[in-house]
Write a protein that holds these residues in place. Structure first.
Motif, PDB file in Angstrom:
ATOM      1  N   PHE A 150      22.481 -47.422 -47.438  1.00 51.64           N
ATOM      2  CA  PHE A 150      21.958 -46.183 -48.026  1.00 51.64           C
ATOM      3  C   PHE A 150      20.755 -46.528 -48.893  1.00 51.64           C
ATOM      4  O   PHE A 150      20.740 -47.561 -49.564  1.00 51.64           O
ATOM      5  N   ALA A 162      10.578 -38.341 -47.203  1.00 49.24           N
ATOM      6  CA  ALA A 162      12.035 -38.349 -47.020  1.00 49.24           C
ATOM      7  C   ALA A 162      12.456 -38.273 -45.557  1.00 49.24           C
ATOM      8  O   ALA A 162      13.377 -38.971 -45.130  1.00 49.24           O
ATOM      9  N   ALA A 166      14.620 -41.215 -43.775  1.00 45.12           N
ATOM     10  CA  ALA A 166      15.960 -40.924 -43.254  1.00 45.12           C
ATOM     11  C   ALA A 166      16.070 -41.215 -41.767  1.00 45.12           C
ATOM     12  O   ALA A 166      17.160 -41.541 -41.272  1.00 45.12           O
ATOM     13  N   GLY A 173      22.237 -43.131 -44.734  1.00 45.94           N
ATOM     14  CA  GLY A 173      22.206 -41.984 -45.622  1.00 45.94           C
ATOM     15  C   GLY A 173      21.190 -42.193 -46.713  1.00 45.94           C
ATOM     16  O   GLY A 173      20.686 -43.305 -46.925  1.00 45.94           O
ATOM     17  N   VAL A 174      20.886 -41.118 -47.409  1.00 48.07           N
ATOM     18  CA  VAL A 174      19.893 -41.141 -48.480  1.00 48.07           C
ATOM     19  C   VAL A 174      20.523 -40.585 -49.743  1.00 48.07           C
ATOM     20  O   VAL A 174      21.239 -39.576 -49.709  1.00 48.07           O
ATOM     21  N   THR A 203      14.316 -32.526 -50.601  1.00 49.55           N
ATOM     22  CA  THR A 203      14.757 -33.791 -50.018  1.00 49.55           C
ATOM     23  C   THR A 203      16.022 -33.589 -49.194  1.00 49.55           C
ATOM     24  O   THR A 203      16.163 -34.156 -48.093  1.00 49.55           O
ATOM     25  N   VAL A 207      16.276 -34.684 -45.237  1.00 48.81           N
ATOM     26  CA  VAL A 207      17.242 -35.701 -44.805  1.00 48.81           C
ATOM     27  C   VAL A 207      18.246 -35.100 -43.828  1.00 48.81           C
ATOM     28  O   VAL A 207      18.563 -35.700 -42.787  1.00 48.81           O
ATOM     29  N   ARG A 208      18.739 -33.935 -44.129  1.00 50.12           N
ATOM     30  CA  ARG A 208      19.710 -33.281 -43.243  1.00 50.12           C
ATOM     31  C   ARG A 208      19.077 -32.937 -41.891  1.00 50.12           C
ATOM     32  O   ARG A 208      19.724 -33.037 -40.851  1.00 50.12           O
ATOM     33  N   ARG A 212      20.950 -37.165 -41.184  1.00 52.09           N
ATOM     34  CA  ARG A 212      21.600 -38.132 -42.058  1.00 52.09           C
ATOM     35  C   ARG A 212      22.276 -37.418 -43.222  1.00 52.09           C
ATOM     36  O   ARG A 212      21.793 -36.382 -43.688  1.00 52.09           O
ATOM     37  N   VAL A 214      23.162 -36.780 -47.109  1.00 52.37           N
ATOM     38  CA  VAL A 214      22.373 -36.938 -48.326  1.00 52.37           C
ATOM     39  C   VAL A 214      23.289 -36.816 -49.533  1.00 52.37           C
ATOM     40  O   VAL A 214      24.241 -36.033 -49.541  1.00 52.37           O
TER      41      VAL A 214
END
Length: 266
Positions: A150, A162, A166, A173-174, A203, A207-208, A212, A214
């Motif tokens: 991560f 971001a 990701a 994950g972030v 963010t 990321v989603r 991934r 978050v």
């Protein structure tokens, strides 16, 4: 019968039907880490960046937490290949790397966690707890299955990157750090400022969208609830040292405060 390693944090997130809530372990104490691990929270972050944790204390905390269902994640102090190698060899299966601001940096971090030919992690399995001193069958060829990675987004530049961060293969994950993010926005100490919260939520979306999970740090319950509702898959909602500091302050206010008030009335 061959030994088996525990599921990674990546695996736990994939199986979860709700956000996973955790606590920061910053005291450097295995005893405190064990107390936190037995509390019923989902995960424990052992912090090597801002806490007095070296290799020995991190190892001791990993061993203390291992007796409990909580999943330990280790935040390394820096995304250095040597540091990452050493922490992985301690048996840490889940890493969080701070201050990641680009996809290239994320790729370098992933490479440091994997053996050749996929990466450049140094090979010392027979000497290390990671593969239980060669007691885990085929650890060298399956090590990537036992490690989750991560990365932490903590600057305005990282927020803009971001989605690319990701999307890096091997990033599982972030995690968003509102404290340093607020500082990079000129809002030092204002983690719940509307502009900081808006950057965190942007963010989340990026990321989603990359597929991934978050996560985020949020000690304020109302803010934590908001982030969970906005799609955070994992959250840190407290820290051992903060809980101890606030708890002892409450004791002092309750007992010494009443005593001081009584003296003042004479």
């Amino acid at each position: 019968m061959p030994l088996r390693l525990t599921p990674t944090f990546r695996d736990r997130l994939a199986e979860a039907s709700r956000p996973l809530f955790g606590v920061w372990a910053c005291s450097g104490s295995p005893l405190v880490a064990e107390i936190c691990a037995g509390a019923g929270l989902d995960w424990i972050l052992i912090d090597m960046e801002h806490a007095p944790n070296g290799l020995e204390s991190t190892l001791a905390q990993l061993q203390a937490i291992a007796a409990y269902p909580a999943t330990p994640v280790v935040r390394v102090p820096v995304g250095d290949a040597v540091v990452i190698k050493q922490v992985l060899d301690l048996g840490a299966q889940n890493l969080l790397v701070p201050m990641v601001s680009s996809a290239d940096q994320a790729r370098e971090i992933v490479a440091a966690t994997q053996y050749p030919p996929r990466g450049r992690r140094g090979v010392g399995n027979a000497l290390a707890r990671s593969g239980r001193w060669n007691r885990i069958d085929d650890y060298l060829t399956s090590a990537a299955e036992h490690v989750s990675v991560f990365v932490q987004i903590e600057t305005t530049h990282a927020v803009e990157a971001a989605a690319e961060i990701a999307a890096v293969d091997g990033v599982d994950g972030v995690f968003v750090g509102p404290s340093d993010l607020a500082a990079s926005m000129g809002l030092l100490g204002q983690q719940t400022h509307p502009d900081v919260v808006a950057a965190v939520l942007r963010t989340f979306e990026a990321v989603r969208a990359a597929g991934r999970p978050v996560g985020v740090n949020a000690f304020d319950p109302a803010t934590a609830d908001r982030y969970a509702e906005a799609g955070a898959s994992f959250l840190l909602v407290g820290a051992d040292v903060s809980l101890l500091a606030r708890g002892t302050e409450q004791l002092a206010a309750r007992y010494l405060g009443e005593l001081d008030a009584g003296r003042a009335s004479y």
